[in-house]
Scaffold this motif. Structure first.
Motif, PDB file in Angstrom:
ATOM      1  N   UNK A 218       0.964  -1.698   0.344  1.00 32.78           N
ATOM      2  CA  UNK A 218      -0.315   0.437  -0.730  1.00 32.78           C
ATOM      3  C   UNK A 218       1.227   1.473   0.112  1.00 32.78           C
ATOM      4  N   UNK A 219       0.298   2.439  -0.695  1.00 36.87           N
ATOM      5  CA  UNK A 219       1.396   3.691  -0.319  1.00 36.87           C
ATOM      6  C   UNK A 219       0.354   4.823  -0.545  1.00 36.87           C
ATOM      7  N   UNK A 237       6.641  12.047  -2.576  1.00 33.69           N
ATOM      8  CA  UNK A 237       6.754  11.997  -1.096  1.00 33.69           C
ATOM      9  C   UNK A 237       5.757  10.724  -1.083  1.00 33.69           C
ATOM     10  N   UNK A 238       6.607   9.929  -0.622  1.00 33.85           N
ATOM     11  CA  UNK A 238       5.073   8.358  -0.775  1.00 33.85           C
ATOM     12  C   UNK A 238       5.695   7.402   0.282  1.00 33.85           C
ATOM     13  N   UNK A 239       4.396   7.828   1.426  1.00 33.70           N
ATOM     14  CA  UNK A 239       4.880   6.842   2.444  1.00 33.70           C
ATOM     15  C   UNK A 239       4.092   5.067   2.900  1.00 33.70           C
ATOM     16  N   UNK A 240       4.437   3.967   2.603  1.00 33.14           N
ATOM     17  CA  UNK A 240       4.697   2.559   2.282  1.00 33.14           C
ATOM     18  C   UNK A 240       4.045   1.697   3.114  1.00 33.14           C
ATOM     19  N   UNK A 355       2.314   6.645  -6.618  1.00 31.74           N
ATOM     20  CA  UNK A 355       2.746   7.754  -6.116  1.00 31.74           C
ATOM     21  C   UNK A 355       2.338   9.560  -6.923  1.00 31.74           C
ATOM     22  N   UNK A 356       2.622   8.990  -7.894  1.00 32.61           N
ATOM     23  CA  UNK A 356       1.767   9.915  -8.930  1.00 32.61           C
ATOM     24  C   UNK A 356       0.826  10.241  -8.678  1.00 32.61           C
ATOM     25  N   UNK A 357      -0.185   9.204  -9.159  1.00 40.00           N
ATOM     26  CA  UNK A 357      -1.497   9.828  -8.830  1.00 40.00           C
ATOM     27  C   UNK A 357      -3.094   9.761  -6.891  1.00 40.00           C
ATOM     28  N   UNK A 363      -3.149   3.938  -1.592  1.00 37.60           N
ATOM     29  CA  UNK A 363      -3.345   2.904  -3.430  1.00 37.60           C
ATOM     30  C   UNK A 363      -2.890   1.705  -2.722  1.00 37.60           C
ATOM     31  N   UNK A 364      -3.972   0.721  -3.197  1.00 38.59           N
ATOM     32  CA  UNK A 364      -3.889  -0.526  -3.052  1.00 38.59           C
ATOM     33  C   UNK A 364      -2.343  -1.293  -4.557  1.00 38.59           C
TER      34      UNK A 364
END
Ligand SMILES: *[C@@H]1O[C@H](CO)[C@@H](O)[C@H](O)[C@H]1NC(C)=O
Ligand SMILES: *[C@@H]1O[C@H](CO)[C@@H](O)[C@H](O)[C@H]1NC(C)=O
Length: 373
Positions: A218-219, A237-240, A355-357, A363-364
């Motif tokens: 997941x992100x 910047x993403x958290x996953x 990450x872009x969207x 997001x799964x």
């Protein structure tokens, strides 16, 4: 007739990464018999560079505009078994399919496709139409093949940092308009999502994929454009998280204001009994940069409480050579590394696309890029 290969695409990476890697492989690589570029001049330049790098008579030159020397003519040659596709991102899918249809094994540069939908389509077509014919299709993701990342993966798998609990990666790149990468026309005005974030970002995600013991599931993230000439986006910047196993952050930018990299650049993976970092460093006097892995392990010594142990592993950067070797081994039916699986490379594209969207929503990733078709 002895088997040969061709390089399709005559850009910087073909010249500066693939040719030297083929040269380093020596007789372990099949003979480069032909090169193709859309432009005749670029194709000739690559052929000349190949003649010098590989110390052979210049490979045959193919280019658009003349039926006797175009891509179809190259693919019709029965003395060429395999092609290395190093073309602009949006051109790759159609050329991959053309080469497979002509009965060639294919090693195509990352990303596997400009987006997840096209990647899935390619994988399905390969799987249903060409795989059973014994044709090999691999994606050239040099970070996946990099001995340093594989050494880090092995250190984690052997329990040196305990159970992974969290991680972070920071990639901070500086690109100005004079950069040779920026000046490549298809990168100056990209016709695919993410710009450099897709083109370069997939490498970082592939490295995580190799090192982490569980698949990211997941992100949630944010993306932005900070330097207008890097459209459409230059920063993520993403958290996953990886199921219930661990979570982490990824910070990717091509919009650094400084040429010097911040000290935070690289990977840190933390476990219950230690941590491991991976950084690219250049050692004075050495030709190639190395990946330096620092492993800090907490050892519970009898009567002494906890003791910290440090181990440093250094591996020369040579992922392109390793991925080529693995591809040639796969064709010969003796793949030891088993890297470059298109469905695995698709996960790297899925990460960037998510990450872009995301715009903050979760997001799964497994839904976006299924683990089996
Ligand atoms: C992101 O979400 C915010 C609301 O939370 C919205 O105002 C903004 O337009 C969205 N951005 C994009 C690019 O969809
Ligand atoms: C490939 O196709 C077969 C059926 O033909 C299917 O069982 C398999 O899961 C597919 N593999 C991938 C990786 O898509």
């Amino acid at each position: 007739m002895s088997s040969g290969i061709a390089i399709l695409g005559a850009g910087i990476f073909a010249k500066e990464a693939h040719l030297p890697s083929l040269a380093a492989l020596g007789h372990a690589a099949p003979v480069l018999k032909a090169v193709y570029s859309r432009s005749e001049k670029s194709a000739h330049d690559l052929a000349d560079a190949a003649a010098i790098a590989l110390r052979l008579t210049p490979p045959a030159v193919y280019h658009d505009g003349d039926k006797s020397t175009d891509l179809d003519a190259l693919l019709a040659r029965s003395d060429i078994d395999a092609v290395i596709v190093v073309l602009p991102i949006t051109l790759q899918p159609s050329v991959i399919l053309k080469a497979l249809a002509a009965g060639k094994h294919v090693l195509s540069e990352k990303p596997v496709a400009p987006d997840v939908a096209q990647g899935l389509g390619l994988i399905q077509t390969y799987n249903t139409t060409y795989k059973a014919k014994g044709l090999i299709w691999r994606v050239a993701e040099n970070f996946e093949a990099e001995p340093g990342f594989r050494a880090a993966a092995a250190a984690i798998a052997s329990g040196k940092i305990g159970k992974v609990i969290f991680f972070r990666t920071v990639v901070c790149n500086y690109i100005d308009k004079d950069s040779k990468w920026y000046k490549t026309p298809w990168r100056t005005v990209p016709d695919y999502q993410g710009g450099f974030l897709l083109d370069g970002g997939v490498h970082t995600i592939a490295a995580l994929r190799i090192m982490l013991p569980h698949r990211l599931t997941h992100l949630s993230g944010f993306a932005s454009l900070n330097k207008d000439y890097l459209e459409p986006h230059d920063t993520i910047n993403a958290i996953v998280r990886a199921g219930d196993n661990f979570h982490g952050t990824a910070e990717l930018t091509w919009a650094s204001p400084t040429k010097s990299r911040p000290v935070t650049d690289g990977f840190v993976i933390t476990g219950t009994d230690g941590w491991l970092s991976v950084n690219q460093v250049t050692i004075e006097g050495a030709n190639d940069p190395v990946l330096r892995i620092t492993v800090k392990s907490v050892i519970k010594a009898e009567g002494k409480g906890e003791v910290e142990k440090e181990e440093i592993i250094e591996e020369p950067v040579q992922g392109v050579k390793a991925e080529l070797a693995s591809f040639f081994d796969a064709i010969a039916g003796k793949d030891a590394l088993n890297i470059g699986e298109p469905l695995e490379a698709l996960r790297d594209v899925a990460f960037i696309q998510a990450a872009l969207n995301s715009n903050g929503s979760v997001v799964d990733l497994a839904e976006l890029a299924p683990s089996a078709l």
